[in-house]
Write an enzyme that holds these catalytic residues in place. Structure first.
Site, PDB file in Angstrom:
ATOM      1  N   TYR A  15     -17.316 -14.220  -7.439  1.00  0.00           N
ATOM      2  CA  TYR A  15     -16.825 -14.184  -6.061  1.00  0.00           C
ATOM      3  C   TYR A  15     -17.440 -15.267  -5.173  1.00  0.00           C
ATOM      4  O   TYR A  15     -17.035 -15.413  -4.025  1.00  0.00           O
ATOM      5  CB  TYR A  15     -17.078 -12.806  -5.438  1.00  0.00           C
ATOM      6  CG  TYR A  15     -16.355 -11.696  -6.159  1.00  0.00           C
ATOM      7  CD1 TYR A  15     -14.975 -11.574  -6.075  1.00  0.00           C
ATOM      8  CD2 TYR A  15     -17.051 -10.784  -6.941  1.00  0.00           C
ATOM      9  CE1 TYR A  15     -14.304 -10.560  -6.742  1.00  0.00           C
ATOM     10  CE2 TYR A  15     -16.391  -9.765  -7.605  1.00  0.00           C
ATOM     11  CZ  TYR A  15     -15.023  -9.662  -7.507  1.00  0.00           C
ATOM     12  OH  TYR A  15     -14.361  -8.663  -8.169  1.00  0.00           O
ATOM     13  N   HIS A  20     -12.712 -14.458   0.457  1.00  0.00           N
ATOM     14  CA  HIS A  20     -13.097 -13.091   0.811  1.00  0.00           C
ATOM     15  C   HIS A  20     -14.600 -12.977   1.076  1.00  0.00           C
ATOM     16  O   HIS A  20     -15.039 -12.032   1.713  1.00  0.00           O
ATOM     17  CB  HIS A  20     -12.699 -12.155  -0.321  1.00  0.00           C
ATOM     18  CG  HIS A  20     -12.235 -10.793   0.108  1.00  0.00           C
ATOM     19  ND1 HIS A  20     -11.658 -10.523   1.325  1.00  0.00           N
ATOM     20  CD2 HIS A  20     -12.249  -9.608  -0.565  1.00  0.00           C
ATOM     21  CE1 HIS A  20     -11.350  -9.237   1.391  1.00  0.00           C
ATOM     22  NE2 HIS A  20     -11.702  -8.655   0.267  1.00  0.00           N
ATOM     23  N   TYR A  64     -19.730  -3.846  -2.649  1.00  0.00           N
ATOM     24  CA  TYR A  64     -18.415  -4.467  -2.710  1.00  0.00           C
ATOM     25  C   TYR A  64     -17.666  -4.231  -1.399  1.00  0.00           C
ATOM     26  O   TYR A  64     -17.949  -3.298  -0.651  1.00  0.00           O
ATOM     27  CB  TYR A  64     -17.588  -4.015  -3.926  1.00  0.00           C
ATOM     28  CG  TYR A  64     -18.154  -4.559  -5.218  1.00  0.00           C
ATOM     29  CD1 TYR A  64     -17.857  -5.850  -5.635  1.00  0.00           C
ATOM     30  CD2 TYR A  64     -19.012  -3.793  -5.993  1.00  0.00           C
ATOM     31  CE1 TYR A  64     -18.396  -6.365  -6.806  1.00  0.00           C
ATOM     32  CE2 TYR A  64     -19.564  -4.296  -7.164  1.00  0.00           C
ATOM     33  CZ  TYR A  64     -19.253  -5.587  -7.567  1.00  0.00           C
ATOM     34  OH  TYR A  64     -19.792  -6.095  -8.700  1.00  0.00           O
ATOM     35  N   ASN A  66     -14.777  -3.131  -0.312  1.00  0.00           N
ATOM     36  CA  ASN A  66     -14.052  -1.926   0.092  1.00  0.00           C
ATOM     37  C   ASN A  66     -14.961  -0.741   0.414  1.00  0.00           C
ATOM     38  O   ASN A  66     -14.486   0.267   0.927  1.00  0.00           O
ATOM     39  CB  ASN A  66     -13.036  -1.535  -0.985  1.00  0.00           C
ATOM     40  CG  ASN A  66     -11.932  -2.571  -1.120  1.00  0.00           C
ATOM     41  OD1 ASN A  66     -11.853  -3.534  -0.353  1.00  0.00           O
ATOM     42  ND2 ASN A  66     -11.081  -2.383  -2.098  1.00  0.00           N
ATOM     43  N   ASP A  91     -13.493 -11.934   6.745  1.00  0.00           N
ATOM     44  CA  ASP A  91     -12.358 -12.848   6.639  1.00  0.00           C
ATOM     45  C   ASP A  91     -11.127 -12.249   7.314  1.00  0.00           C
ATOM     46  O   ASP A  91     -11.007 -11.029   7.437  1.00  0.00           O
ATOM     47  CB  ASP A  91     -12.047 -13.147   5.169  1.00  0.00           C
ATOM     48  CG  ASP A  91     -11.674 -11.899   4.380  1.00  0.00           C
ATOM     49  OD1 ASP A  91     -12.533 -11.008   4.241  1.00  0.00           O
ATOM     50  OD2 ASP A  91     -10.527 -11.805   3.899  1.00  0.00           O
ATOM     51  N   ASN A 112      -9.951  -4.290   4.349  1.00  0.00           N
ATOM     52  CA  ASN A 112     -10.479  -3.063   3.742  1.00  0.00           C
ATOM     53  C   ASN A 112     -11.954  -2.814   4.027  1.00  0.00           C
ATOM     54  O   ASN A 112     -12.388  -1.665   4.141  1.00  0.00           O
ATOM     55  CB  ASN A 112     -10.225  -3.058   2.233  1.00  0.00           C
ATOM     56  CG  ASN A 112      -8.755  -2.862   1.920  1.00  0.00           C
ATOM     57  OD1 ASN A 112      -8.039  -2.205   2.665  1.00  0.00           O
ATOM     58  ND2 ASN A 112      -8.307  -3.452   0.826  1.00  0.00           N
TER      59      ASN A 112
END
Length: 186
Positions: A15, A20, A64, A66, A91, A112
């Site tokens: 990532y 993101h 993470y 979410n 973001d 999210n």
């Protein structure tokens, strides 16, 4: 005065340098500017910065994107920081690259990480800095775009906007959300 800066993103090398993870990139730059380093702690990588008589607890959740609310709520409670001294950096597909928007409160707008923070804080009344990542993707390819790496052509605007975001954070902490919105929401 104590503040909590929460840069949103996903942990893991896959990532790194993705759209993101811009929240991570902004808080990394803030901590680097002020000579700090991150250490792994409960639900987050954490740095503590002292600047202009203020203490900044800076987190990059390890839960993470979410489930970002778990880390944000934990650190707000642990450090006894009022919600108005929380700034979440995330973001935003609805804003073009090169644009940031600070708000004192507001909706998650489909993000999210912000949705989960609102759920666990039972409020959307916390400041946030939305970092425009643009929306240059074909229909149905949003996930690939958001989790995609920045392109070489985006790098100059990206670097400028990260620095502008750090300046906006400093303005927010020293002069308040109203001044920061006036100066940086252009």
């Amino acid at each position: 005065m104590k503040f909590l800066l929460a840069g949103l993103g996903n942990i893991g090398n896959e990532y790194d340098a993705t759209r993101h993870n811009i929240g991570f990139d902004v808080v990394d730059t803030f901590v680097l500017r002020h000579g700090g380093t991150f250490t792994l702690d409960r639900h987050a990588q954490v740095a503590e910065i002292r600047w202009k008589g203020k203490v900044f607890v800076v987190i990059k959740p390890t839960t993470y994107m979410n489930l970002s609310g778990k880390a944000v709520k934990y650190w707000l409670d642990k450090e006894k920081i009022p919600m108005e001294n929380l700034l979440v950096i995330a973001d935003d597909l609805a804003l073009p690259l090169g644009t940031i928007r600070m708000r004192a409160s507001g909706s998650a707008g489909g993000q999210n990480g912000l949705k989960n923070i609102e759920l666990l804080l039972t409020s959307n009344g916390y400041p946030r800095l939305r970092f425009g990542i643009g929306s240059d993707f074909p229909k149905g390819r949003q996930v690939d775009y958001v989790l995609g790496k920045w392109t070489p052509s985006e790098m100059p605007a990206l670097k400028d906007t990260v620095m502008k975001s750090v300046d906006a954070i400093e303005c927010w902490a020293t002069q308040g959300i109203g001044k920061a919105m006036t100066e940086f929401n252009k």
